[in-house]
Write a protein that holds these residues in place. Structure first.
Motif, PDB file in Angstrom:
ATOM      1  N   ARG A 295      -4.950  -2.183  -9.064  1.00  0.00           N
ATOM      2  CA  ARG A 295      -6.012  -1.192  -8.885  1.00  0.00           C
ATOM      3  C   ARG A 295      -5.446   0.113  -8.309  1.00  0.00           C
ATOM      4  O   ARG A 295      -5.760   1.204  -8.783  1.00  0.00           O
ATOM      5  N   ARG A 296      -4.594   0.003  -7.301  1.00  0.00           N
ATOM      6  CA  ARG A 296      -4.038   1.198  -6.654  1.00  0.00           C
ATOM      7  C   ARG A 296      -3.094   1.957  -7.586  1.00  0.00           C
ATOM      8  O   ARG A 296      -3.114   3.189  -7.631  1.00  0.00           O
TER       9      ARG A 296
ATOM     10  N   THR B 210       2.283   1.669  -3.558  1.00  0.00           N
ATOM     11  CA  THR B 210       1.316   1.939  -4.617  1.00  0.00           C
ATOM     12  C   THR B 210       0.416   3.136  -4.330  1.00  0.00           C
ATOM     13  O   THR B 210      -0.395   3.510  -5.173  1.00  0.00           O
TER      14      THR B 210
ATOM     15  N   GLU C 161      -7.785   0.290 -18.183  1.00  0.00           N
ATOM     16  CA  GLU C 161      -8.438  -0.323 -17.019  1.00  0.00           C
ATOM     17  C   GLU C 161      -9.495  -1.282 -17.546  1.00  0.00           C
ATOM     18  O   GLU C 161     -10.307  -0.915 -18.393  1.00  0.00           O
TER      19      GLU C 161
ATOM     20  N   ARG D 260      -4.919  -5.893  -5.990  1.00  0.00           N
ATOM     21  CA  ARG D 260      -4.894  -4.680  -5.172  1.00  0.00           C
ATOM     22  C   ARG D 260      -3.831  -3.709  -5.680  1.00  0.00           C
ATOM     23  O   ARG D 260      -4.082  -2.516  -5.844  1.00  0.00           O
TER      24      ARG D 260
ATOM     25  N   ASP E 137       0.826  -1.211   0.000  1.00  0.00           N
ATOM     26  CA  ASP E 137       0.000   0.000   0.000  1.00  0.00           C
ATOM     27  C   ASP E 137       0.858   1.259   0.000  1.00  0.00           C
ATOM     28  O   ASP E 137       0.531   2.241  -0.671  1.00  0.00           O
TER      29      ASP E 137
ATOM     30  N   LEU F 226      -3.128   1.974 -10.912  1.00  0.00           N
ATOM     31  CA  LEU F 226      -3.931   2.625 -11.943  1.00  0.00           C
ATOM     32  C   LEU F 226      -4.637   3.861 -11.407  1.00  0.00           C
ATOM     33  O   LEU F 226      -4.718   4.884 -12.086  1.00  0.00           O
ATOM     34  N   ALA F 227      -5.135   3.792 -10.181  1.00  0.00           N
ATOM     35  CA  ALA F 227      -5.829   4.933  -9.574  1.00  0.00           C
ATOM     36  C   ALA F 227      -4.889   6.119  -9.383  1.00  0.00           C
ATOM     37  O   ALA F 227      -5.330   7.271  -9.390  1.00  0.00           O
ATOM     38  N   GLN F 228      -3.594   5.848  -9.231  1.00  0.00           N
ATOM     39  CA  GLN F 228      -2.603   6.911  -9.017  1.00  0.00           C
ATOM     40  C   GLN F 228      -1.906   7.327 -10.314  1.00  0.00           C
ATOM     41  O   GLN F 228      -0.983   8.131 -10.292  1.00  0.00           O
TER      42      GLN F 228
END
Length: 128
Positions: A75-76, A45, A126, A72, A42, A78-80
């Motif tokens: 996803r993290r 990422t 995504e 996880r 976490d 890509l979100a950033q």
């Protein structure tokens, strides 16, 4: 310059390579290992535009807890707005990645050098 990183846990070592943060998973990646790895994953990422490589070559066993870590991380990242590359050579783990469809959205490379030469694997599309 590359050096053997000190283990953060018995299941994780982290080092830098070409501007990327490389997370080496070690040993048996199960629910216990995942609980040890998650805080470091976490942290790696959750930064803006993270550039991360997850290296599964030292892994001896990989179950659904490991898959959850990979999903996880993807996803993290890509979100950033970052990039994520995967390195894996173990036949059984590669089979799990193919069966679950993860190999299609996070294509595994055979080495960190190969992964870093690959077009940005998780930073553009995504799915799911």
């Amino acid at each position: 310059m590359h050096h053997d990183p000190a283990p953060l846990t018995r299941h994780l070592r982290i080092h830098r390579d070409g501007g990327h943060l490389v997370l080496e998973f070690h040993g048996e990646i199960d629910v216990v290992a995942a609980s040890e790895i998650t805080p470091f994953l976490d942290s790696a990422t959750g930064r803006p535009a993270p550039r991360v490589v997850i290296d599964l070559r030292p892994v001896e066993f990989f179950d659904c807890s490991g898959l959850r870590l990979l999903y996880r991380a993807r996803r993290r990242v890509l979100a950033q707005g970052g990039t994520l590359h995967l390195v894996c050579t173990h036949a059984l783990t590669l089979r799990i990645l193919r069966i679950t469809g993860l190999a299609q959205v996070l294509p595994p490379s055979t080495s960190v050098a190969e992964a870093l030469g690959r077009p940005e694997a998780a930073g553009s599309v995504e799915t799911g």
